[in-house]
Design an enzyme around this catalytic site. Structure first.
Site, PDB file in Angstrom:
ATOM      1  N   CYS A  12       0.843  -1.185   0.000  1.00  0.00           N
ATOM      2  CA  CYS A  12       0.000   0.000   0.000  1.00  0.00           C
ATOM      3  C   CYS A  12       0.882   1.240   0.000  1.00  0.00           C
ATOM      4  O   CYS A  12       1.676   1.457   0.913  1.00  0.00           O
ATOM      5  CB  CYS A  12      -0.922  -0.075   1.208  1.00  0.00           C
ATOM      6  SG  CYS A  12      -1.353   1.458   1.975  1.00  0.00           S
ATOM      7  N   CYS A  15       0.418   3.625   2.786  1.00  0.00           N
ATOM      8  CA  CYS A  15       1.065   3.155   4.017  1.00  0.00           C
ATOM      9  C   CYS A  15       2.557   3.461   3.951  1.00  0.00           C
ATOM     10  O   CYS A  15       3.160   3.848   4.947  1.00  0.00           O
ATOM     11  CB  CYS A  15       0.895   1.655   4.195  1.00  0.00           C
ATOM     12  SG  CYS A  15      -0.800   1.126   4.095  1.00  0.00           S
ATOM     13  N   ASP A 459      25.492  20.310 -29.662  1.00  0.00           N
ATOM     14  CA  ASP A 459      26.917  20.414 -29.922  1.00  0.00           C
ATOM     15  C   ASP A 459      27.127  19.793 -31.303  1.00  0.00           C
ATOM     16  O   ASP A 459      26.284  19.029 -31.758  1.00  0.00           O
ATOM     17  CB  ASP A 459      27.640  19.605 -28.834  1.00  0.00           C
ATOM     18  CG  ASP A 459      29.126  19.557 -29.046  1.00  0.00           C
ATOM     19  OD1 ASP A 459      29.701  20.580 -29.414  1.00  0.00           O
ATOM     20  OD2 ASP A 459      29.708  18.469 -28.833  1.00  0.00           O
ATOM     21  N   ASP A 648      28.370  15.615 -26.444  1.00  0.00           N
ATOM     22  CA  ASP A 648      29.119  14.410 -26.114  1.00  0.00           C
ATOM     23  C   ASP A 648      30.003  14.670 -24.904  1.00  0.00           C
ATOM     24  O   ASP A 648      30.629  13.768 -24.376  1.00  0.00           O
ATOM     25  CB  ASP A 648      29.954  13.946 -27.298  1.00  0.00           C
ATOM     26  CG  ASP A 648      31.034  14.944 -27.665  1.00  0.00           C
ATOM     27  OD1 ASP A 648      30.918  16.120 -27.258  1.00  0.00           O
ATOM     28  OD2 ASP A 648      31.984  14.570 -28.363  1.00  0.00           O
TER      29      ASP A 648
END
Ligand code: ADP
Ligand code: MG
Length: 765
Positions: A12, A15, A459, A648
């Protein structure tokens, strides 16, 4: 101290939230973080006795959700190992034995057991090992018994529920109230007991208590069948929800599971099965068909096709042969391979990916944080409204029956479960779906943020282009080609730049020894060779050291080589545009990205040529790394939406970190880039970006649907109940039914089709 526990039988989500809050209130705990999806609890505590701490946590958790078990998780991730030789069942044990390996020992255990112990357990004796193995067998049987036990409980439950239903039917036919009361007790006895316990502990807002209160009140006003039905559906609903969440959790984990189980080491001529953690660099592994590569390495024997889809999302297998570099986590599809290991497990591709995924689930999205806050207020408010509805209008109108009925409806709807479960589940599924496509998103927050991006900055080298430079010309300006290349390669050896790597690859002969080497980002390299100052880099570098050089006119990037301020020559290198770049940029536009910008440190002519080819809107060239940051700052200021930067990471980790969302190439990218980025593309393909944008959008749509649907239905039913239109049946739908529907809807994030839901219904724990 930091501890990590595994939490079992926690079904749950609400809970889980309550347990987390309760743990954080405890004095012996400094910080507790409970991840419902991973069933993982991280605790910071001064407590030295981990077992004592575990027991305390388990007790507290158990008082909130019955039957929750807390287990200590392997610390330090270095899992245990047993090496199995073929002659004498030679056994090396590190820490506790792992299931997989234990079975090996059993297989060979009629033979002679000889044990060697490594690592921290030096003081272990042979009998310890026997004990250990024994303990594990016992643990296994125990586990078995436990399952068996659970099976019994489930069976008992089933009978109780079936009997309850039978009694309910008898009750409704005979209209004798004792049958209803019996039916109620059969179905809900444990909830009533739990409610009583929690009441004694002062937990008035506990779900069990509220359900019990609602049903007893229903009895009190003579709504017998309804009272039984509420209990019944509550129970069945909880069970089905637990099952659904369990299933989804497994399904999502499967989409992300790349963890190898073992490695077959054949370095010594003998075959040894060990944990991947124990393999050393230089060891030789054998990988058979269908097996996962446990570590990164180079193929030294054999030829095969590798399925890298777990890593890159790429469905087409990659052919590999002797000399190919191979990554852990890929699966061998054909033939036997021998691989020489090049990295330790800790630094392997798999470990890095797993670490990213693990950390990802702890970064919560705004929606999740909102839901957690909302859940804290929702129950008290609804319960408050229920009390108000039961008393005030009744006193005014005298119609107690009507208003108590309404307030019961409120109580039945007082759990925010539907949203508390389905929203995190939706994001978790989103992370899983992205991973499945070879995109690692480092947190739900980024997955959410991806929806707000309207500018993508790219890039050039290694991002739009392959970053694999071929040497097209070497121009002599004072030295022969061989010498130019030798100087260049000697300097570039130490660099990670794609240009550098290509030059080194083109010159495999012996190189000069360099000293005082310095790499200047965006320019090139300076070093001393035999006391002479040598340069390799672009115009900027030459200008910095006042080297004069003749004009050249070739297509490509230029790497000038100079010695003692005299130009020796120029190497022209050219890169290729990735096959999918152009299409990927079109797809981004189709996904609603308004502007695509390219930044590069390369020459203007090349930059513009590439930009035109792939269809970016704007190009900025000849930028030093710090200029890239400055440009990005400007772009961040300009646009309304968020800005993603894709690179990169060679020279652009700062830009990755500065962008709203940093996206790094995981394959060719540097470690620094992967570290600095929020999203990592394992396949290095730009088209993955539109894939992940798609997942982000789907996640948002489904999560929103769930929030609107769940809260909408709840509020509607509450309103209707005030007018006496909604009955308890509708209320139970608004509670249990809505939760189930929301959970199933969340699973659609994984693939958008309904096959998952069907599989989920058929799934057995
Ligand atoms: P980008 O990735 O956008 O091309 P970089 O900042 O990585 O930009 O590099 C910019 C330029 O700097 C390169 O095009 C190259 O001319 C030069 N350069 C950078 N590092 C090196 C190196 N190690 N050797 C030679 N040239 C380099
Ligand atoms: Mg770069």
């Amino acid at each position: 101290m930091k501890y990590r526990f595994e939490v079992r039988d926690l079904d749950c989500a609400n809970c889980a939230n309550k347990i987390e809050i309760a743990l954080n209130r405890e004095t012996y705990i400094e910080e507790a973080n409970l991840n419902f999806m991973l069933k993982r609890l991280d605790v910071v505590s001064q407590e030295e006795d981990i077992e004592g701490l575990r027991a305390k946590i388990e007790k507290l958790a158990g008082s909130i959700e019955k039957g929750v078990k807390v287990l200590v998780q392997d610390e330090g991730k270095v899992k245990p190992l047993v090496k199995v030789g073929d002659e004498h069942t030679e056994t090396h044990i590190h820490g506790e034995a792992h299931e997989h390996v234990v079975s090996h020992i059993h297989k060979g255990s009629h033979g002679h057991i000889k044990a060697h112990i490594h690592g921290e357990d030096h003081q272990h004796t042979r009998s310890d090992i026997h004990e250990e193995v024994y303990a594990h067998t016992e643990a296994h049987t125990h586990e078995h018994n436990h399952e068996h036990h659970d099976g019994k409980i489930a069976n008992k439950e089933k009978w109780l529920i079936v009997s309850g239903i039978a009694l309910l039917i008898v009750g409704s036919m005979t209209e004798i109230s004792i049958f209803y009361i019996l039916a109620y007790l059969f179905v809900g006895y444990d909830i009533v007991i739990q409610a009583g316990k929690n009441l004694l502990r002062g937990r008035m807002l506990d779900e069990n208590f509220l359900m019990t209160l609602a049903t007893i009140a229903a009895f009190a006003i003579g709504q017998y069948p309804e009272a039984v039905a509420v209990m019944l559906f509550y129970k069945v609903g909880e069970y089905m929800q637990g099952k659904a969440v369990g299933y989804s959790r497994k399904e999502i984990a499967k989409a992300m599971d790349i963890r190898p189980d073992f490695a077959r080491v054949v370095s010594s001529g003998k075959e040894e099965i060990v944990k991947p953690q124990m393999v050393q660099i230089g060891d030789i592994l054998e990988i058979r068909v269908g097996e996962k590569l446990p570590l990164d390495g180079v193929i030294i024997e054999g030829k095969s096709l590798l399925d890298t889809s777990m890593l890159t999302g790429e469905a087409v297998p990659t052919p590999v042969e002797v000399g190919s570099e191979v990554l852990s986590g890929s699966i061998n599809k054909e033939g036997i391979l021998k691989v020489k290991v090049t990295t330790s497990f800790k630094d392997s591709t798999v470990s890095k990916i797993l670490e990213l995924i693990e950390n990802a689930t702890s970064k919560k999205s705004k929606s999740e944080n909102f839901i957690t806050k909302f859940a804290r207020w929702y129950t008290p408010i609804v319960v408050g409204l229920a009390i108000f509805t039961a008393i005030v209008p009744s006193l005014v109108t005298g119609n107690w029956q009507h208003w108590i009925y309404s307030s019961i409806v409120f109580l039945v709807i007082s759990c925010p479960c539907a949203v508390v479960v389905s929203v995190p589940l939706g994001f978790f599924a989103g992370l899983g779906a992205s991973a499945h496509k070879g995109v690692l998103v480092k947190g739900s927050n980024y997955l959410e943020e991806l929806n707000h991006i309207d500018t993508v900055v790219l890039d050039k080298t290694g991002t739009i282009t392959k970053g694999k430079f071929g040497i097209s010309h070497i121009i002599e300006m004072g030295a022969p080609k061989e010498v130019i290349l030798k100087y260049a390669a000697s300097l570039e050896q130490s660099s990670n730049h794609p240009i550098a790597r290509s030059i080194v690859e083109a010159y495999r002969e012996e190189k000069y020894v360099t000293s005082d080497l310095k790499e200047i980002s965006g320019e090139g390299i300076v070093a001393s060779i035999n006391g002479e100052k040598v340069l390799a880099g672009n115009e900027k570098l030459m200008a910095r050291y006042q080297v004069e050089m003749p004009k050249v006119d070739y297509i490509g990037s230029y790497v000038y080589i100079a010695k003692n301020q005299k130009i020796l020559g120029c190497i022209i290198v050219a890169d290729q545009i990735k096959e999918d770049s152009k299409e990927a940029i079109q797809k981004l536009k189709a996904r609603g990205i308004k502007k695509v910008v390219m930044l590069t440190g390369d020459k203007k002519e090349i930059a513009e040529e590439v930009g035109k080819n792939v269809g970016v809107d704007q190009v900025f060239a000849e930028l030093l790394p710090q200029d890239k940051v400055a440009r990005l700052e400007e772009i961040l200021q300009d646009g309304e939406g968020k800005v993603a930067f894709v690179g990169d990471g060679i020279n652009d980790a700062p830009v990755l970190a500065r962008a709203d969302i940093g996206i790094a190439m995981g394959g060719v990218g540097s470690d620094a880039a992967i570290e600095a980025a929020d999203v990592v593309l394992m396949s290095d393909e730009l088209s993955s970006i539109s894939d992940v944008l798609g997942v982000a959008k789907r996640t948002r749509r489904i999560v929103t649907q769930n929030i609107v649907f769940a809260l909408g239905v709840k509020i509607l039913v509450m309103l209707l109940s005030l007018f006496g239109i909604a009955n308890m049946w509708l209320a139970i739908f608004a509670d249990v039914g809505v939760s189930l529907i929301a959970v199933m809807n969340s699973i659609r994030v994984l693939g958008g089709h309904l096959g998952y839901i069907k599989a989920m219904m058929m799934h057995k724990e």
